[in-house]
Design an enzyme around this catalytic site. Structure first.
Site, PDB file in Angstrom:
ATOM      1  N   ASP A 169       0.840  -1.200   0.000  1.00 35.23           N
ATOM      2  CA  ASP A 169       0.000   0.000   0.000  1.00 35.23           C
ATOM      3  C   ASP A 169       0.876   1.251   0.000  1.00 35.23           C
ATOM      4  OD1 ASP A 169      -2.872   1.210   0.818  1.00 35.23           O
ATOM      5  OD2 ASP A 169      -1.308   2.223   1.956  1.00 35.23           O
TER       6      ASP A 169
ATOM      7  N   TYR B 175       2.577  10.014  -0.037  1.00 34.70           N
ATOM      8  CA  TYR B 175       3.693   9.499   0.776  1.00 34.70           C
ATOM      9  C   TYR B 175       5.038   9.874   0.135  1.00 34.70           C
ATOM     10  CZ  TYR B 175       0.115   6.261   2.702  1.00 34.70           C
ATOM     11  OH  TYR B 175      -0.995   5.686   3.245  1.00 34.70           O
TER      12      TYR B 175
ATOM     13  N   LYS C 217      -2.921   6.009  -4.098  1.00 34.37           N
ATOM     14  CA  LYS C 217      -4.042   6.916  -3.789  1.00 34.37           C
ATOM     15  C   LYS C 217      -3.879   8.271  -4.466  1.00 34.37           C
ATOM     16  CE  LYS C 217      -3.945   4.652   0.700  1.00 34.37           C
ATOM     17  NZ  LYS C 217      -2.505   4.442   0.960  1.00 34.37           N
TER      18      LYS C 217
ATOM     19  N   HIS D 118      -7.672   9.656  -1.539  1.00 34.21           N
ATOM     20  CA  HIS D 118      -6.957   9.570  -0.264  1.00 34.21           C
ATOM     21  C   HIS D 118      -7.723  10.185   0.908  1.00 34.21           C
ATOM     22  CE1 HIS D 118      -2.578   9.177   1.291  1.00 34.21           C
ATOM     23  NE2 HIS D 118      -3.423   9.037   2.288  1.00 34.21           N
TER      24      HIS D 118
END
Ligand code: A2P
Length: 308
Positions: A46, A51, A80, A113
């Protein structure tokens, strides 16, 4: 743990996946973590544009597949849509950017997200204003239905197998479902014994939406790992508290523990079967202790308690 859950479109999602939020890109940290996870038997990785590590995660996946002799179709990869790309016209490009960074042929699950649209002109993460709020995109804020409509169209490209949402509370899901042509396959939210969100999990189940747990160990500031009820159950099984948290988690949702440490990555996929009494004891923990570990100050209602 090779257990899977079946999504509302018949596709399967592995019960345990490697979380990579805050895993970092420097010194090959997340690259190594992803490779280790695949070698240890993880079949779900994931990540997210927000990120900032999709390129390194992708490199870890590609090398990990080669080294473990796995096929792309053996694994499940989630990424996401960033809040700054919530505008419907941005969605196809944002998706292509994530896919190009990951470089893994297709995405198994693409999620919105947050139910939040940020102003793309102000950069990656919009800074907090002195009053604690953020500069949210006024034109689009609250119109996540439009973002979702653009995400639905991505399914026609064949480059994404499932679409989902993250951080959606019941009122936001109810709203989304009024106009959605595709029911989200997954809602990824913070879930652990201090924040079981049973109402939300049950609501999702009633709508055919699978829930996935982020921060199942309580994230980096966790007090869960010192919990006495969990410690007793861990001792009885000769397992760690983290392993008990993940074992409990997969009784109700898929679970995405984050680690960059090889021993902990290996340990986190070794789950045990808990007894009914143990599950009940863990379910009861939130009667005395509740804590949401991940609570960004978005400045608009996002979590279920914000709507109460
Ligand atoms: P590390 O990456 O050094 O292992 P969550 O999955 O809830 O976000 O929790 C992640 C945090 O828990 C990270 O700080 C991670 O650190 C740590 N962690 C991951 N696995 C374990 C484990 N088995 N035991 C203790 N801490 C863990």
């Amino acid at each position: 743990c090779q257990k899977t859950f079946t999504l509302n479109n018949g596709n399967k999602i592995p019960a345990v996946g490697l979380g990579t939020w805050q895993s970092g890109e420097e010194n090959d940290t997340v690259y190594r973590a992803v490779k280790a996870a695949l070698a240890d038997g993880y079949r779900h990785i994931d990540t997210a544009m927000m990120y900032g590590n999709e390129a390194e995660v992708g490199r870890g996946i590609r090398d990990g597949l080669k080294e473990s002799g796995l096929k792309r179709s053996d694994i499940f990869v989630t990424t996401k849509l960033a809040t700054i790309h919530a505008r419907p016209t941005h969605v196809p490009k944002a998706f292509e950017d994530s896919l190009a960074k990951l470089d893994i042929e297709y995405i198994d699950l693409y999620m919105m997200h947050w139910p939040i649209a940020m102003n793309p002109a102000t950069g990656q993460l919009v800074p907090l204003k002195p009053d604690g709020s953020r500069d949210i995109d006024e034109e689009l804020e609250g119109k996540f239905e439009l973002t979702w409509g653009a995400m639905e169209k991505l399914l026609d490209t064949g480059k994404v197998k499932n679409i989902g949402v993250a951080n959606f509370a019941i009122p936001n899901l109810e709203r989304l479902l009024k106009t959605a042509k595709v029911v989200p396959a997954v809602n990824q939210v913070e879930l652990h014994p201090y924040l079981p969100q049973t109402k939300l999990v049950d609501f999702c189940k009633s709508k055919g939406i699978h829930t996935s747990a982020y921060s199942p160990l309580g994230s980096s500031q966790s007090t869960l790992l010192q919990d006495q009820t969990l410690a007793k159950i861990a001792e009885a099984h000769k397992k760690s508290i983290a392993q008990i948290l993940i074992s409990w988690g997969i009784t109700r949702s898929s679970v995405l523990p984050k680690s960059v440490n090889p021993e902990r990555i290996a340990a986190n996929i070794e789950t045990v079967d808990l007894t009914e009494e143990e599950i009940k004891a863990i379910n009861d923990i939130s009667k005395t202790t509740t804590k949401r570990f991940v609570k960004p100050a978005w400045g608009v209602p996002v979590f279920d308690e914000d709507f109460e």
